[in-house]
Design a protein around this motif. Structure first.
Motif, PDB file in Angstrom:
ATOM      1  N   LYS A  22       0.859  -1.180   0.000  1.00  9.33           N
ATOM      2  CA  LYS A  22       0.000   0.000   0.000  1.00  9.33           C
ATOM      3  C   LYS A  22       0.894   1.229   0.000  1.00  9.33           C
ATOM      4  N   VAL A  23       0.840   2.004  -1.083  1.00 10.29           N
ATOM      5  CA  VAL A  23       1.776   3.111  -1.274  1.00 10.29           C
ATOM      6  C   VAL A  23       1.023   4.406  -1.555  1.00 10.29           C
ATOM      7  N   ALA A  24       1.431   5.484  -0.897  1.00  5.63           N
ATOM      8  CA  ALA A  24       0.958   6.836  -1.212  1.00  5.63           C
ATOM      9  C   ALA A  24       2.126   7.576  -1.854  1.00  5.63           C
ATOM     10  N   ARG A  25       2.083   7.714  -3.159  1.00  2.00           N
ATOM     11  CA  ARG A  25       3.184   8.344  -3.896  1.00  2.00           C
ATOM     12  C   ARG A  25       3.040   9.857  -3.828  1.00  2.00           C
ATOM     13  N   LEU A  26       4.106  10.542  -3.442  1.00  2.00           N
ATOM     14  CA  LEU A  26       4.082  11.990  -3.269  1.00  2.00           C
ATOM     15  C   LEU A  26       4.938  12.659  -4.330  1.00  2.00           C
ATOM     16  N   PRO A  27       4.626  13.900  -4.681  1.00  2.00           N
ATOM     17  CA  PRO A  27       5.484  14.624  -5.626  1.00  2.00           C
ATOM     18  C   PRO A  27       6.791  15.025  -4.966  1.00  2.00           C
ATOM     19  N   VAL A  28       7.843  15.167  -5.761  1.00  2.00           N
ATOM     20  CA  VAL A  28       9.130  15.602  -5.233  1.00  2.00           C
ATOM     21  C   VAL A  28       9.032  17.033  -4.701  1.00  2.00           C
ATOM     22  N   GLU A  29       8.344  17.898  -5.426  1.00  2.00           N
ATOM     23  CA  GLU A  29       8.169  19.289  -5.003  1.00  2.00           C
ATOM     24  C   GLU A  29       6.909  19.389  -4.155  1.00  2.00           C
ATOM     25  N   LYS A  30       7.099  19.548  -2.849  1.00  2.00           N
ATOM     26  CA  LYS A  30       5.973  19.601  -1.914  1.00  2.00           C
ATOM     27  C   LYS A  30       6.388  20.426  -0.706  1.00  2.00           C
ATOM     28  N   ASP A  31       5.419  20.723   0.154  1.00  2.00           N
ATOM     29  CA  ASP A  31       5.662  21.614   1.280  1.00  2.00           C
ATOM     30  C   ASP A  31       6.002  20.887   2.567  1.00  2.00           C
ATOM     31  N   VAL A  32       5.957  19.574   2.582  1.00  2.00           N
ATOM     32  CA  VAL A  32       6.280  18.806   3.782  1.00  2.00           C
ATOM     33  C   VAL A  32       7.283  17.709   3.426  1.00  2.00           C
ATOM     34  N   THR A  33       8.045  17.275   4.430  1.00  2.00           N
ATOM     35  CA  THR A  33       8.938  16.142   4.207  1.00  2.00           C
ATOM     36  C   THR A  33       8.118  14.854   4.187  1.00  2.00           C
ATOM     37  N   ASP A  34       8.734  13.785   3.702  1.00  2.00           N
ATOM     38  CA  ASP A  34       8.055  12.489   3.685  1.00  2.00           C
ATOM     39  C   ASP A  34       7.722  12.037   5.108  1.00  2.00           C
ATOM     40  N   THR A  35       8.634  12.291   6.052  1.00  2.00           N
ATOM     41  CA  THR A  35       8.387  11.889   7.433  1.00  2.00           C
ATOM     42  C   THR A  35       7.246  12.688   8.047  1.00  2.00           C
ATOM     43  N   MET A  36       7.191  13.987   7.742  1.00  2.00           N
ATOM     44  CA  MET A  36       6.083  14.802   8.235  1.00  2.00           C
ATOM     45  C   MET A  36       4.762  14.313   7.656  1.00  2.00           C
ATOM     46  N   TYR A  37       4.771  13.969   6.381  1.00  2.00           N
ATOM     47  CA  TYR A  37       3.537  13.464   5.767  1.00  2.00           C
ATOM     48  C   TYR A  37       3.115  12.157   6.433  1.00  2.00           C
ATOM     49  N   ALA A  38       4.087  11.293   6.760  1.00  2.00           N
ATOM     50  CA  ALA A  38       3.768  10.043   7.451  1.00  2.00           C
ATOM     51  C   ALA A  38       3.111  10.327   8.800  1.00  2.00           C
ATOM     52  N   ALA A  39       3.631  11.319   9.520  1.00  2.00           N
ATOM     53  CA  ALA A  39       3.041  11.695  10.807  1.00  2.00           C
ATOM     54  C   ALA A  39       1.623  12.226  10.623  1.00  2.00           C
ATOM     55  N   MET A  40       1.414  13.020   9.601  1.00  2.00           N
ATOM     56  CA  MET A  40       0.078  13.552   9.335  1.00  2.00           C
ATOM     57  C   MET A  40      -0.906  12.428   9.035  1.00  2.00           C
ATOM     58  N   ARG A  41      -0.455  11.439   8.265  1.00  2.00           N
ATOM     59  CA  ARG A  41      -1.322  10.296   7.960  1.00  2.00           C
ATOM     60  C   ARG A  41      -1.635   9.499   9.230  1.00  2.00           C
ATOM     61  N   GLY A  42      -0.626   9.362  10.087  1.00  2.00           N
ATOM     62  CA  GLY A  42      -0.866   8.654  11.339  1.00  2.00           C
ATOM     63  C   GLY A  42      -1.890   9.360  12.213  1.00  2.00           C
ATOM     64  N   LEU A  43      -1.805  10.683  12.275  1.00  2.00           N
ATOM     65  CA  LEU A  43      -2.776  11.445  13.052  1.00  2.00           C
ATOM     66  C   LEU A  43      -4.185  11.290  12.485  1.00  2.00           C
ATOM     67  N   THR A  44      -4.319  11.340  11.167  1.00  2.00           N
ATOM     68  CA  THR A  44      -5.646  11.213  10.561  1.00  2.00           C
ATOM     69  C   THR A  44      -6.242   9.827  10.794  1.00  2.00           C
ATOM     70  N   LYS A  45      -5.396   8.838  11.035  1.00  2.16           N
ATOM     71  CA  LYS A  45      -5.873   7.491  11.332  1.00  2.16           C
ATOM     72  C   LYS A  45      -6.214   7.315  12.806  1.00  2.16           C
ATOM     73  N   GLY A  46      -6.029   8.370  13.580  1.00  2.02           N
ATOM     74  CA  GLY A  46      -6.436   8.333  14.977  1.00  2.02           C
ATOM     75  C   GLY A  46      -5.335   8.049  15.970  1.00  2.02           C
ATOM     76  N   PHE A  47      -4.108   7.892  15.504  1.00  2.00           N
ATOM     77  CA  PHE A  47      -3.010   7.626  16.423  1.00  2.00           C
ATOM     78  C   PHE A  47      -2.559   8.916  17.100  1.00  2.00           C
ATOM     79  N   ARG A  48      -2.223   8.804  18.383  1.00  2.00           N
ATOM     80  CA  ARG A  48      -1.683   9.943  19.119  1.00  2.00           C
ATOM     81  C   ARG A  48      -0.329   9.623  19.746  1.00  2.00           C
ATOM     82  N   SER A  49       0.068   8.377  19.717  1.00  2.00           N
ATOM     83  CA  SER A  49       1.367   7.960  20.228  1.00  2.00           C
ATOM     84  C   SER A  49       2.224   7.469  19.063  1.00  2.00           C
TER      85      SER A  49
END
Length: 214
Positions: free
Chosen positions: A68-95
């Motif tokens: 399961k892959v979410a492909r991101l553009p090279v030119e973007k406003d967040v790092t890949d790690t930040m995007y991963a954290a954002m996805r985790g938050l949207t899935k309900g994780f807080r830890s």
């Protein structure tokens, strides 16, 4: 029915030298998101990620089919790690546990990953960034309790604020309601945990806590 996983693990692109860190943070107990070349670390240690995100500019090859892959553009406003954290938050994780996010060839990425901890804190979450010897926490107006770390070196810095007011218990040099200042005397550097349980209480402001163990 399997218990719902309570913690999100983010695997970054910095190399993980051996599997020791996964003994403390077993991947099977976490929802695992690989950020960019972090999926190569997952493959190296036989970890099956729940999600892979990134532009894959630091990866040697693209993730294999079937993941399961979410492909991101090279030119973007967040790092890949930040995007991963954002996805985790949207899935309900807080830890969160961030591995493969320290060291590596890019010091700027290590600094950017501290901002990920700050982002999590600002959005109701909390996290630890770790490798085999170092753990980094970011706490605001709260208490951090550390166990099974007797003998470790501990340093505390104000983060994103001019100062923070702290108290320590279980450290070689205790403090009580003392201000640590940014750009001032480094009173918070190279303390030592001397008790089975140590506590860092941040009364005001935000503190970056770095624990180093051999």
């Amino acid at each position: 029915m399997a218990a719902k996983k309570q913690t999100c693990m983010i695997l970054g692109a910095a190399p993980i030298e051996d599997s020791k860190i996964f003994q403390e943070f077993p991947p099977e107990d976490h929802y695992v998101i690989c950020a960019d070349a972090g999926y190569e670390t997952a493959a190296q240690y036989g970890i099956v990620p729940d999600l892979i995100v990134g532009d894959f500019d630091s990866a040697k090859e693209l993730p294999p089919q079937g993941q399961k892959v979410a492909r991101l553009p090279v030119e973007k406003d967040v790092t890949d790690t930040m995007y991963a954290a954002m996805r985790g938050l949207t899935k309900g994780f807080r830890s969160f546990v961030l591995l493969g996010c320290l060291g590596g060839a890019r010091f700027d990425h290590s600094l950017a990953n501290l901002e990920v901890l700050q982002f999590l804190l600002a959005h109701g979450g909390h996290g630890v960034m770790a490798d085999n010897h170092t753990k980094i926490f970011l706490i605001r107006d709260s208490r951090l309790r550390l166990t099974e770390m007797k003998g470790a070196t501990l340093s505390v810095f104000p983060y994103g604020v001019p100062s923070c007011m702290v108290s320590y218990e279980g450290l070689q040099y205790p403090l009580t309601h003392r201000n640590l200042t940014s750009g001032g005397v480094l009173m918070g550097v190279s303390n030592r945990i001397v008790a089975d349980t140590a506590e860092i209480l941040v009364h005001e402001g935000t503190a970056l806590v770095v624990v180093y163990q051999e």
